[in-house]
Enzyme design. Structure first.
Site, PDB file in Angstrom:
ATOM      1  N   ASP A 327      58.485  -1.279  18.416  1.00  0.00           N
ATOM      2  CA  ASP A 327      59.350  -1.282  18.910  1.00  0.00           C
ATOM      3  C   ASP A 327      59.404   0.403  19.651  1.00  0.00           C
ATOM      4  O   ASP A 327      58.683   1.507  19.652  1.00  0.00           O
ATOM      5  CB  ASP A 327      60.538  -1.478  17.886  1.00  0.00           C
ATOM      6  CG  ASP A 327      61.929  -1.098  18.342  1.00  0.00           C
ATOM      7  OD1 ASP A 327      62.317  -2.101  19.283  1.00  0.00           O
ATOM      8  OD2 ASP A 327      62.879  -0.227  17.744  1.00  0.00           O
ATOM      9  N   ASP A 520      62.793   0.682  13.975  1.00  0.00           N
ATOM     10  CA  ASP A 520      63.700   0.826  13.236  1.00  0.00           C
ATOM     11  C   ASP A 520      64.462  -0.099  12.687  1.00  0.00           C
ATOM     12  O   ASP A 520      65.677   0.697  11.970  1.00  0.00           O
ATOM     13  CB  ASP A 520      63.931   2.211  13.987  1.00  0.00           C
ATOM     14  CG  ASP A 520      65.125   0.835  15.395  1.00  0.00           C
ATOM     15  OD1 ASP A 520      65.125   0.975  15.784  1.00  0.00           O
ATOM     16  OD2 ASP A 520      65.509   2.631  16.174  1.00  0.00           O
ATOM     17  N   ASP A 524      65.851  -4.953  15.562  1.00  0.00           N
ATOM     18  CA  ASP A 524      63.918  -5.701  15.568  1.00  0.00           C
ATOM     19  C   ASP A 524      64.708  -6.240  13.785  1.00  0.00           C
ATOM     20  O   ASP A 524      63.115  -6.306  13.947  1.00  0.00           O
ATOM     21  CB  ASP A 524      63.276  -4.775  15.548  1.00  0.00           C
ATOM     22  CG  ASP A 524      63.331  -3.143  15.195  1.00  0.00           C
ATOM     23  OD1 ASP A 524      63.660  -3.392  14.630  1.00  0.00           O
ATOM     24  OD2 ASP A 524      63.249  -2.452  16.314  1.00  0.00           O
TER      25      ASP A 524
HETATM   26  P1  ADP Z   1      64.535  -1.493  21.975  1.00  0.00           P
HETATM   27  O1  ADP Z   1      64.013  -2.421  22.097  1.00  0.00           O
HETATM   28  O2  ADP Z   1      63.599  -0.103  22.731  1.00  0.00           O
HETATM   29  O3  ADP Z   1      64.777  -0.587  20.276  1.00  0.00           O
HETATM   30  P2  ADP Z   1      67.610  -2.766  21.793  1.00  0.00           P
HETATM   31  O4  ADP Z   1      66.680  -3.743  21.581  1.00  0.00           O
HETATM   32  O5  ADP Z   1      67.774  -2.309  20.520  1.00  0.00           O
HETATM   33  O6  ADP Z   1      66.240  -1.830  22.557  1.00  0.00           O
HETATM   34  O7  ADP Z   1      67.949  -2.757  22.788  1.00  0.00           O
HETATM   35  C1  ADP Z   1      68.027  -2.884  24.293  1.00  0.00           C
HETATM   36  C2  ADP Z   1      68.155  -2.780  25.522  1.00  0.00           C
HETATM   37  O8  ADP Z   1      70.155  -3.055  24.850  1.00  0.00           O
HETATM   38  C3  ADP Z   1      69.086  -1.331  25.091  1.00  0.00           C
HETATM   39  O9  ADP Z   1      68.235  -0.502  26.440  1.00  0.00           O
HETATM   40  C4  ADP Z   1      70.708  -1.226  26.159  1.00  0.00           C
HETATM   41  O10 ADP Z   1      70.117  -1.098  27.869  1.00  0.00           O
HETATM   42  C5  ADP Z   1      70.778  -2.234  25.702  1.00  0.00           C
HETATM   43  N1  ADP Z   1      72.289  -1.938  24.332  1.00  0.00           N
HETATM   44  C6  ADP Z   1      71.913  -2.057  23.294  1.00  0.00           C
HETATM   45  N2  ADP Z   1      72.574  -1.436  22.462  1.00  0.00           N
HETATM   46  C7  ADP Z   1      74.139  -1.026  22.811  1.00  0.00           C
HETATM   47  C8  ADP Z   1      73.961  -0.147  23.280  1.00  0.00           C
HETATM   48  N3  ADP Z   1      75.151  -0.130  21.941  1.00  0.00           N
HETATM   49  N4  ADP Z   1      75.207   0.400  24.308  1.00  0.00           N
HETATM   50  C9  ADP Z   1      74.730   0.026  25.452  1.00  0.00           C
HETATM   51  N5  ADP Z   1      73.762  -0.138  25.359  1.00  0.00           N
HETATM   52  C10 ADP Z   1      73.057  -1.153  24.426  1.00  0.00           C
HETATM   53 MG    MG Z   2      65.140   0.167  18.383  1.00  0.00          MG
END
Ligand code: ADP
Ligand code: MG
Length: 629
Positions: A327, A520, A524
């Site tokens: 991730d 983390d 995921d």
């Molecule tokens: P990663 O796979 O990099 O861990 P996530 O799946 O957790 O990323 O989140 C993907 C995208 O969704 C983030 O890059 C952001 O644009 C958006 N996002 C997710 N949760 C939030 C939040 N609480 N506030 C704002 N944007 C969010």
């Molecule tokens: Mg993440």
């Protein structure tokens, strides 16, 4: 030494003295036999008892049965041939017991070593009342109480520091030997040791939910998940023991009968003696003991390095890891974003941040925490209502009566808000207030200091493919991937999309190859469960991730992944060495015995010797030295 072990030592010494004395006392016939039987009883009574027990409960084929049958048989042969050579049966029993004693000592010692390493269980918590400290049991402390930790004490419960500064020794949790400095406002996890100052901590979790309890549960339950090698050994023993008993019976009866039919002399005594020796040799104890011990030592050694492995099966799978999927946010990057710009907003920067921080007040996503930090002010939750978090999109909420949305382009599309693209690199948080586009906040994350080295190390230790899956925008994802040298990237994925990509990768892997996913747990957790081995970041990750994962890295350092693989390979190597070595010696001795080349003395020496070597080899799994880079 335990009491039981001391008692056994005394029995061994008495028997040895009796054997030597009997050599010099000139008695013969029945008195001699009785004297030797007495020595035999001293050393072997418990084995005889267990053997009878086994027969009575319908499961006769164990090592006690083998030893009892072989030694009593040796007595019978000595009586029958009137040789008066009763030493053999006793000596076999004596060496067997010496071997058992050594083994229980070695196993006990390494178990104690491992428990000492895991000595993180706090005994008490200090509560201050009217200027007086009272010690109470950690599980009696209510969430939200203020506890006091003094220099030299263990932090008993998870919480937030309200007063004081200190250096913490976190090595029992993370394997990291450098002390960590903490101050008021920082979160603190139980199990660390306070090295310097007095800390006042407001607890945020009950004892059962605190980090220490979780880790202890994890390690204590690890040995109940059996590996393939262990399952193989118990299946092997089930077939093996009866098989050798019947082989011995065949040696004792069929061969003399065959000889009689062929017209030669039956020579019963020789063949019965060989069959008995065969039984002594056949005892599979080296395998039965050393394999679980190796896994136990491997898991213990890993936990000392800050890597918690939840079962021998995962340790075994790690050794075959060929694809490692990451991730991005919080795993390869720190998940601590800095606001770099605010664009196209009718609001001033601080006001937009305030809306964002308030709308995000309930989310545990690293982005949300970073926005709250950037805003800097106190957050009054009374002003916020109707919070909804859409994973992989962002959040929506009502703040001071206005509807506020904060998230990525996907969220804006979903809400039908026309947004403006941004050309800066970084993660873009678009904002909409009362359905109107309110500009975007550009935030950027930095990669963890060891991420690049971690990817290179994985390549070096034989991982064929590294992949990064992320919900973040393509531009950021590609930049991070090329900086770190990750082979493949998939970006702009929703949690379900991550599972889909993982399924594709799972379908591509070779038959005996394993896929590990490192995350983390924020957005995921489903992928963590689906992978062959789910690896979670322990300090940063959510509780759900630690629960869903098979391996937990206590200090969030991606470099630990190649170390975990190294530890598992070493452990599996030791297990294989022990299996091959004990089986070769075992079958070799069985063949020599059947051919009449070895006697019972040599047999027991070989057996105890192999066991001792296998146990010593198993203990090596406790220590791991990472190869120099
Ligand atoms: P990663 O796979 O990099 O861990 P996530 O799946 O957790 O990323 O989140 C993907 C995208 O969704 C983030 O890059 C952001 O644009 C958006 N996002 C997710 N949760 C939030 C939040 N609480 N506030 C704002 N944007 C969010
Ligand atoms: Mg993440």
């Amino acid at each position: 030494m335990t009491k039981k072990q001391k008692k056994m030592l005394v029995r061994i010494l008495i028997t040895a003295v009796m054997l030597i004395a009997l050599k010099f006392i000139p008695i013969t016939g029945i008195p001699q036999l009785l004297a030797y039987l007495a020595a035999y009883a001293v050393i072997g009574y418990d084995i005889l008892k267990k053997a009878v027990h086994g027969i009575a409960s319908g499961r006769p084929f164990d090592e006690n049965f083998l030893m009892a049958l072989a030694t009593l048989g040796a007595f019978a042969v000595a009586i029958w041939t009137k040789s008066g050579d009763y030493v053999e049966g006793i000596a076999v029993m004596l060496f067997y017991q010496i071997g058992e004693l050594f083994q229980s000592y070695a196993v006990g010692k390494s178990r104690r070593n491992i428990s000492a390493l895991m000595d993180i269980r706090p005994d008490y918590a200090n509560i201050e009342t009217d200027g007086q400290l009272t010690q109470v049991s950690p599980d009696e402390v209510a969430v939200g109480s203020i506890i006091v930790v003094q220099p030299g004490e263990k932090v008993p419960l998870d919480g937030v520091i309200v007063e004081g500064t200190a250096s913490l020794n976190t090595s029992a949790l993370t394997g990291e030997s450098l002390p960590r400095d903490v101050k008021a406002g920082d979160e603190i996890i139980s199990g660390c040791i306070d090295l310097s100052g007095v800390l006042k901590i407001r607890t945020t979790k009950a004892f059962g939910e605190s980090t220490v309890s979780k880790i202890l549960d994890l390690v204590e339950n690890a040995s109940s998940r059996k590996s393939r090698s262990e399952a193989f050994i118990s299946r092997f023993a089930k077939i093996y023991t009866p098989a050798v008993c019947f082989a011995a019976l065949a040696l004792a009866i069929l061969i003399p009968l065959g000889r009689m039919l062929a017209g030669a002399s039956a020579d019963w005594v020789t063949w019965i003696y060989r069959a008995l020796t065969f039984l002594v040799v056949s005892c599979p104890c080296a395998l039965v003991i050393s394999i679980p011990l190796s896994f136990f030592a491997g898991i213990g050694g890993a936990s000392r390095e800050g890597i918690l492995i939840k079962g021998s099966n995962y340790l075994e799978a790690l050794a075959d890891a060929k694809i490692v999927v990451f991730d991005k946010t919080g795993t390869l990057t720190q998940g601590v974003f800095e606001v770099t710009a605010v664009h196209h907003s009718p609001y001033d920067e601080q006001q937009l941040l305030e809306y964002a921080a308030l709308a995000e007040c309930a989310s545990s996503h690293p982005i949300s925490k970073s926005l709250q930090r950037a805003y800097g002010g106190a957050i009054d939750r009374e002003r916020v209502a109707d919070i909804e978090e859409l994973s992989g999109h962002g959040v929506t909420a009502t703040v001071d009566g206005h509807t506020v949305a904060a998230g990525n382009a996907k969220l804006m599309k979903k809400l039908g808000v026309a947004y403006r693209d941004c050309h800066s690199t970084g993660t873009i948080i678009h904002m909409a207030i009362d359905g109107q586009y309110a500009g975007h906040i550009v935030i950027s994350d930095i990669v963890k200091p060891h991420s690049k080295q971690a990817i290179a190390q994985l390549k070096k230790c034989g991982v064929q493919k590294t992949v990064m899956l992320t919900g973040d925008a393509r531009r950021v994802a590609d930049e991070v991937a090329s900086e770190l040298g990750v082979d493949e990237v998939r970006s702009e994925l929703l949690p379900a999309g991550k599972v889909e990509e993982l399924e594709k990768l799972l379908a591509q892997r070779g038959k005996n190859d394993k896929l590990a996913f490192v995350g983390d747990g924020i957005n995921d957790a489903p992928v963590l469960t689906r992978a062959d081995i789910g690896i979670a970041m322990g300090a940063m990750g959510s509780d759900a991730a630690i629960e869903a994962a098979d391996v937990v890295l206590m200090d969030d350092d991606p470099l630990q992944i190649s170390k975990a693989i190294g530890i598992s390979r070493k452990c599996i190597g030791i297990v294989r060495q022990n299996i091959v070595f004990s089986l070769i010696v075992k079958f070799g001795c069985l063949a020599l015995t059947a051919a009449g080349i070895t006697d019972m003395w040599a047999a027991i020496f070989a057996d105890v010797g192999v066991m001792v070597l296998a146990v010593l080899n198993a203990i090596r799994a406790l220590r791991y030295h990472a190869p120099k880079v």
